[in-house]
Design a protein around this motif. Structure first.
Motif, PDB file in Angstrom:
ATOM      1  N   ARG A 253       0.981  -1.167   0.104  1.00  0.00           N
ATOM      2  CA  ARG A 253      -0.126   0.011   0.129  1.00  0.00           C
ATOM      3  C   ARG A 253       0.816   1.304   0.146  1.00  0.00           C
ATOM      4  O   ARG A 253       0.440   2.214  -0.613  1.00  0.00           O
ATOM      5  N   ASP A 254       1.960   1.107   0.948  1.00  0.00           N
ATOM      6  CA  ASP A 254       2.786   2.299   0.709  1.00  0.00           C
ATOM      7  C   ASP A 254       3.512   2.475  -0.309  1.00  0.00           C
ATOM      8  O   ASP A 254       3.539   3.814  -0.871  1.00  0.00           O
ATOM      9  N   THR A 255       3.871   1.574  -1.083  1.00  0.00           N
ATOM     10  CA  THR A 255       4.455   1.625  -2.325  1.00  0.00           C
ATOM     11  C   THR A 255       3.692   2.017  -3.468  1.00  0.00           C
ATOM     12  O   THR A 255       3.964   3.300  -4.449  1.00  0.00           O
ATOM     13  N   LYS A 256       2.425   1.581  -3.490  1.00  0.00           N
ATOM     14  CA  LYS A 256       1.265   2.055  -4.400  1.00  0.00           C
ATOM     15  C   LYS A 256       0.886   3.532  -4.158  1.00  0.00           C
ATOM     16  O   LYS A 256       0.766   4.361  -5.028  1.00  0.00           O
ATOM     17  N   LYS A 257       0.932   4.052  -2.783  1.00  0.00           N
ATOM     18  CA  LYS A 257       0.817   5.212  -2.635  1.00  0.00           C
ATOM     19  C   LYS A 257       1.709   6.374  -3.017  1.00  0.00           C
ATOM     20  O   LYS A 257       1.643   7.359  -3.687  1.00  0.00           O
ATOM     21  N   GLN A 258       3.026   5.811  -3.019  1.00  0.00           N
ATOM     22  CA  GLN A 258       3.978   6.552  -3.435  1.00  0.00           C
ATOM     23  C   GLN A 258       4.140   6.749  -4.798  1.00  0.00           C
ATOM     24  O   GLN A 258       4.424   7.996  -5.106  1.00  0.00           O
ATOM     25  N   ARG A 259       3.733   5.817  -5.481  1.00  0.00           N
ATOM     26  CA  ARG A 259       3.586   5.978  -7.081  1.00  0.00           C
ATOM     27  C   ARG A 259       2.787   6.711  -7.512  1.00  0.00           C
ATOM     28  O   ARG A 259       2.717   7.701  -8.239  1.00  0.00           O
ATOM     29  N   ASP A 260       1.502   6.782  -6.762  1.00  0.00           N
ATOM     30  CA  ASP A 260       0.368   7.563  -7.160  1.00  0.00           C
ATOM     31  C   ASP A 260       0.749   9.074  -6.957  1.00  0.00           C
ATOM     32  O   ASP A 260       0.263  10.127  -7.588  1.00  0.00           O
ATOM     33  N   ASP A 261       1.491   9.310  -5.814  1.00  0.00           N
ATOM     34  CA  ASP A 261       1.751  10.688  -5.418  1.00  0.00           C
ATOM     35  C   ASP A 261       2.848  11.084  -6.683  1.00  0.00           C
ATOM     36  O   ASP A 261       2.648  12.265  -6.853  1.00  0.00           O
ATOM     37  N   ASP A 262       3.704  10.272  -6.899  1.00  0.00           N
ATOM     38  CA  ASP A 262       4.714  10.725  -7.838  1.00  0.00           C
ATOM     39  C   ASP A 262       3.887  10.996  -9.279  1.00  0.00           C
ATOM     40  O   ASP A 262       4.287  11.964  -9.790  1.00  0.00           O
ATOM     41  N   LYS A 263       2.870  10.371  -9.564  1.00  0.00           N
ATOM     42  CA  LYS A 263       2.070  10.832 -11.013  1.00  0.00           C
ATOM     43  C   LYS A 263       1.489  11.992 -10.818  1.00  0.00           C
ATOM     44  O   LYS A 263       1.471  12.689 -11.919  1.00  0.00           O
ATOM     45  N   HIS A 264       0.985  12.397  -9.571  1.00  0.00           N
ATOM     46  CA  HIS A 264       0.162  13.538  -9.640  1.00  0.00           C
ATOM     47  C   HIS A 264       0.956  14.858  -9.278  1.00  0.00           C
ATOM     48  O   HIS A 264       0.517  15.968  -9.431  1.00  0.00           O
ATOM     49  N   ARG A 265       2.376  14.605  -9.211  1.00  0.00           N
ATOM     50  CA  ARG A 265       3.206  15.756  -8.896  1.00  0.00           C
ATOM     51  C   ARG A 265       3.508  16.463 -10.335  1.00  0.00           C
ATOM     52  O   ARG A 265       3.548  15.774 -11.293  1.00  0.00           O
TER      53      ARG A 265
END
Length: 265
Positions: A253-265
């Motif tokens: 979950r943490d990895t997926k959240k980190q990837r999602d955050d990177d996409k929205h940056r």
């Protein structure tokens, strides 16, 4: 068996792959790979290995500042090194903490293991790469720990120590009293006197049956003890598996959240 210990004093990939350290043949390819590996510790790593702790199972969002804040309560810290991916710069989930004094190191080793930091239960041990003779890292098939699902568990470390081998005690050969040299009394006619026969029979029965009852009771006790130990081990394995699954889900979950955050940056 005289030199058996729950924690390995020297790293042997073959023993590390055995639950009690007694295997004579490797049971998976990773053990073969570790046995054939020639690993040299990283010479670029600085600091005193005997004052350094290994901290694993960290939250990927945990920072060096957070680790220093938590571990400084045990003593003065000389250096905190959070291992990161060379390409992405993301944390790999483990770090090394070097203390200035041995007393602080031992206190942190004793009290910080299984401490919860950023919703993750961490694992703390001494640094082994430069202190344990024969050390082979996990990426080469060695290390300690592992997951049950992979079939490549490693034993002999703090997290999963060796289990003591079960030695079955020797049973008495004279189970029914055979071999006892009792003097046999015979009548003048060459036949055994009935009074002597009955007396010997009673004496033999009194000698045999208590021994037999004790043997049966011993066997039942051993079976009951083994059954309890097996149930206890089963519960421990289930608890470890559950914690591993929860930790993996949280990490995903943490990895997926980190990837999602990177996409929205």
């Amino acid at each position: 068996m005289a030199d058996w210990a729950p924690i390995a004093k020297e790293y042997d990939p073959l023993k590390a792959g055995s639950i009690d350290g007694t295997d004579e043949e490797p049971h998976d390819r990773a053990i073969w790979r570790a046995m054939l590996a020639r690993y040299v510790p990283n010479k670029g790593v600085t600091g005193d290995p005997h004052l350094t702790l290994f901290v694993a199972r960290l939250n990927l969002q945990t920072t060096e500042e957070k680790l220093k804040e938590v571990f400084s309560r045990y003593g003065d810290i000389r250096k905190v090194r959070l291992v990161r991916d060379l390409v992405t710069g993301f944390s790999k989930g483990y770090a090394f903490i070097e203390y200035k004094e041995e007393r602080a190191l031992l206190k942190a080793h004793r009290d910080a293991n299984r401490l919860v930091i950023d919703q993750h239960e961490i694992f703390v041990d001494f640094e082994l790469e430069r202190t344990l003779k024969g050390w082979i890292p996990r990426r080469l098939g060695g290390g300690f720990g592992g997951k049950k699902e992979s079939g490549q568990l490693r034993f002999g470390g703090r997290d999963r120590p060796f289990r003591k081998p079960i030695n079955l005690p020797n049973m008495k050969n004279d189970f029914y009293g055979e071999g006892s040299s009792e003097k046999r009394n015979w009548s003048r006619e060459g036949t055994r006197d009935w009074r002597t026969r009955d007396r010997d029979h009673e004496r033999s029965r009194d000698k045999r049956w208590p021994e037999r009852e004790r043997s049966w009771a011993w066997g039942d006790g051993e079976r009951e003890r083994d059954s309890k130990e097996e149930r206890s081990r089963g519960r421990e394995r289930k608890d470890r598996d559950r914690k591993d699954r929860d930790r993996d889900r949280s990490r995903d979950r943490d990895t997926k959240k980190q990837r999602d955050d990177d996409k929205h940056r």
